[in-house]
Design an enzyme around this catalytic site. Structure first.
Site, PDB file in Angstrom:
ATOM      1  N   GLU A 113       0.878  -1.168   0.000  1.00 12.77           N
ATOM      2  CA  GLU A 113       0.000   0.000   0.000  1.00 12.77           C
ATOM      3  C   GLU A 113       0.914   1.216   0.000  1.00 12.77           C
ATOM      4  O   GLU A 113       1.153   1.829   1.033  1.00 12.77           O
ATOM      5  CB  GLU A 113      -0.920  -0.031   1.226  1.00 12.77           C
ATOM      6  CG  GLU A 113      -2.124   0.864   1.098  1.00 12.77           C
ATOM      7  CD  GLU A 113      -1.774   2.316   1.369  1.00 12.77           C
ATOM      8  OE1 GLU A 113      -1.279   3.002   0.445  1.00 12.77           O
ATOM      9  OE2 GLU A 113      -1.988   2.745   2.501  1.00 12.77           O
TER      10      GLU A 113
ATOM     11  N   GLU B  91       4.422   8.105  -4.278  1.00 12.28           N
ATOM     12  CA  GLU B  91       5.239   7.435  -3.280  1.00 12.28           C
ATOM     13  C   GLU B  91       6.198   6.426  -3.892  1.00 12.28           C
ATOM     14  O   GLU B  91       6.769   5.602  -3.185  1.00 12.28           O
ATOM     15  CB  GLU B  91       4.354   6.761  -2.226  1.00 12.28           C
ATOM     16  CG  GLU B  91       3.625   7.751  -1.336  1.00 12.28           C
ATOM     17  CD  GLU B  91       2.937   7.087  -0.154  1.00 12.28           C
ATOM     18  OE1 GLU B  91       3.138   5.869   0.055  1.00 12.28           O
ATOM     19  OE2 GLU B  91       2.204   7.779   0.561  1.00 12.28           O
TER      20      GLU B  91
END
Length: 730
Positions: free
Chosen positions: A164, A173
């Site tokens: 995640e 990210e």
């Protein structure tokens, strides 16, 4: 905040850069690997308390979707790799699915590896594993995943990847490089993954608020005050970065006009595909190695006349390979119109408020892109390893006109969207100029020190007074700020001989020769790059005023001259829910993370949650329940000193009180009552939110009131708040 790690012996230490917003000074904080509490425990908690971990762990839709997908995917003993493990929730789900949980050891050869690079989270994860009987059952590695080596860190390639590592834009990210390295070095051929796929969607919208956030050039053209922060012909000299911005778009849904609209609610999937609104942009498959970059051409048909100000985009996560488990970050106006699986998943709205994932907004580079009914808008989309970008053109134009760039990179200033919008706001500019003009009328030969990063005030003083000399400290802008001032000097009718640029702050004393003293000290206050701080952490200029007391004239004018710390009681159910204490998450005890991750709701009586910086108007459902009251006054005409104050206020609305909102109103001129408010009804500033441990029911009559007491210590910049709900006997 930046960090670095160094190995040594059996433990590891990490150095984190912590900045004091009131002084601008930074220090390296050492975080040890050992489990036992040490002297840095308080620092570690402070670093984690305002992160989004707690909000994410309170997202029940996310947690349930991952648990269901992991249970469907991990059906036999295998090697599961969890990248970006956080508190280890997904690792524990995988271990339980293989029978490695606390109910008994499994004879299988299955294993779970939890990879987490952030040392404070590794420490917390180990505590969570211990609390759930998983200590020793899951292998924990404190490294970046691209530092892992098969045969050294893990015995063999993993069969299943769970992860995640998604932000609101999806890619920010490092999703793509992480997946690339994992497929190249860490995973078996044709691995299983949770999630299975992510798809990005978008809509073209017209919205005046979104236009305000990025179009300083045209907004400034509508203001006739003589100040030109982004002069004509220098487009891009001052403005927002060309990127996607995370915004809670549901908060402005009443102001958004869809330039192209969806068909009626009973449309079929074939009609939806041809209509292409919302439009699909990119698919990203987790189960195979992704490309570093791709491009696509989209044609979108307008069903209304209008002006495209932005693209609002979101992503849809398909967590299982069969396509039965989904999670969406779409705005709530995207609703499911039929039972068709493809249509249902594509139009799925997020359904509940959360702060860890918002919608993304891409501003139209041409500030006003007009479109007409039935016209086709051509959209060119590109993704790199870390971002998605767009370029518009219509069939009537070969290519949109790009911003001209006549200045070099070293004098361009990139602002947050809110700061950019503020600088174009005619009301704010009028208020600030009015206060400056009144101050200049009281001084014959102004020697003005701009104590913060305000380019607006620097230019305003130089523009309004031909005799003024201005010394900008520019603690954040530095050389970039001085080069910017030089570039815009002619457009603002001042010469650089009246702007004194300091190489270092300590040069200020030697600059003031012949007994010259500062007779005007001003600040907005604004500190470049300091966009996510609590309101009282913008009081750095008061610290500066105190340290420079010896070079200030006896009759120096300080602007702002006062700060009024104000507060009101609020109904904030969504924010409170997202920051409440954790008990069990999908069957796993997480109570141990509460104080470390800054839990507020359901705290024990002895614990006190942190202040949280938020745009209150973006915090989901909200209502102001009381009058807005001043708690204490900060007198900037005097050196810093501890301040305290107490107030009591009645409720004007009945309902559940979830906490208090605090902000500072800046008194620019006390004599003429020129006050700049930054309260919850203002969109360009963040307020401080103090959530209650338990919501309290209040009434809009004389039977209940609240007493608040505040203490501010300028030495450490901390504010202590005490409150009591009072019940009057009737």
């Amino acid at each position: 905040m930046s960090s670095s790690a160094a190995s040594g012996g059996s433990s590891q230490r990490m150095f984190q850069l912590k900045t004091d917003p009131l002084t601008g000074k930074s220090e390296w904080v050492v975080i040890e690997e050992e489990e036992e509490d040490n002297g840095n425990q308080t620092t570690t908690k402070a670093l984690l308390a305002t992160t989004s971990y707690l909000d994410m762990l309170n997202d029940t839709r996310r947690n349930r979707a991952y648990r269901q997908a992991i249970d469907k995917t991990v059906t036999k003993p295998c090697h599961v790799l969890d990248i970006g493990a956080g508190t280890g929730l997904l690792s524990m789900m995988a271990a339980r699915a293989m029978g490695l949980d606390s109910k008994g050891s499994s004879s299988s050869t299955g294993m779970v590896t939890a990879c987490e690079s952030y040392l404070p989270m590794v420490k917390l994860m180990r505590k969570v594993f211990r609390a759930n009987g998983m200590d020793g059952k899951i292998r924990v590695i404190n490294k970046r995943s691209d530092e892992l080596e098969v045969g050294l860190d893990i015995p063999a390639r993993a069969d299943i990847l769970v992860s995640e590592i998604l932000d609101s834009e999806l890619l920010g990210e490092g999703l793509i490089p992480t997946l690339q390295h994992a497929h190249d070095k860490l995973l078996v051929e044709n691995p299983q993954t949770v999630p299975y796929r992510a798809t990005t969607y978008g809509q073209l919208v017209e919205c005046s608020y979104l236009w305000e956030l990025h179009d300083l050039v045209n907004r400034e053209a509508e203001v006739s005050d003589g100040i030109h922060l982004d002069p004509s012909g220098m487009g891009g000299l001052l403005g927002v970065k060309k990127q996607q911005f995370a915004i809670h778009c549901d908060a402005i849904k009443e102001e958004i006009k869809l330039v192209t609209k969806m068909c009626s609610l009973n449309i079929c999937s074939i009609c939806y595909k041809s209509y292409r609104e919302p439009f699909k942009v990119f698919d990203f498959d987790f189960w195979r190695r992704p490309d570093s970059s791709r491009e696509t051409e989209l044609q979108i048909k307008a069903t209304n006349d209008g002006t495209v100000h932005a693209i609002i985009s979101w992503w849809l996560l398909q967590l299982d390979s069969e396509g039965t488990i989904f999670y969406s970050t779409g705005p709530n106006w995207i609703r499911c119109p039929s039972d068709g699986k493809e249509l249902k998943s594509s139009l799925l709205g997020s359904g509940n408020w959360c702060d860890h994932w918002k919608q993304s907004v891409w501003f139209t580079p041409s500030s006003r892109l007009p479109v007409f009914k039935d016209e086709e808008v051509q959209l060119h989309a590109v993704h790199t390893e870390t971002s998605i970008s767009y370029e518009f053109k219509t069939l009537n134009e070969k290519k949109e006109i790009a911003h001209l760039d006549f200045c070099t990179q070293d004098c361009q200033i990139v602002l947050s969207p809110e700061r950019n919008a503020l600088y174009g706001d005619s009301g704010w500019r009028c208020l600030m100029l009015n206060a400056i003009e009144k101050a200049l009328q009281q001084i014959v030969h102004p020697l003005c020190l701009v104590a913060d990063d305000s380019i607006f005030l620097t230019i305003a003083v130089a523009h309004l007074s031909k005799s003024a000399h201005v010394i900008p400290l520019f603690p954040g802008l530095g050389k970039k700020g001085s080069k910017y001032l030089q570039t815009v000097a002619a457009a603002n009718d001042y010469t650089m001989d009246r702007i004194e640029i300091l190489k270092k702050k300590k040069d200020l004393q030697s600059t003031l020769q012949d007994s010259r003293k500062i007779n005007l000290l001003v600040a907005e206050p604004f500190y470049y790059g300091n966009d996510s701080v609590l309101p009282w952490q913008n009081l750095r200029f008061w610290k500066e005023r105190t340290s420079l007391d010896s070079i200030l004239s006896k009759d120096v004018l300080i602007m702002p001259c006062k700060g009024l710390l104000k507060a009101c009681a609020v109904y904030l159910p969504d924010l409170w829910q997202s920051r409440r204490s954790l008990l069990e998450i999908e069957g796993f005890d997480h109570a141990i993370v509460n104080t470390t991750l800054g839990a507020c709701g359901d705290l024990p009586v002895t614990e006190d949650g942190p202040f949280l910086p938020f745009f209150v108007w973006q915090c989901g459902e909200s209502k102001i329940l009381s009058e807005m009251t001043t708690i204490l006054e900060l007198d900037f005409s005097k050196p810093t000193s501890p301040c305290s104050g107490k107030t009591q206020f009645q409720f004007r609305e009945s309902g559940m009180c979830h906490g208090f909102v605090l902000w500072i109103d800046w008194v620019m001129d006390a004599r003429d009552n020129i006050v700049l408010s930054t309260g919850p009804d203002k969109r360009y500033w963040k307020q401080a939110v103090k959530l209650l441990s338990k919501p309290v029911e209040v009434r809009d009559d004389d039977s209940s009131s609240t007493e608040i007491e505040a203490f501010f210590d300028p030495c450490n910049g901390e504010l202590i708040l005490k409150h009591a709900f009072l019940t009057n006997q009737r």
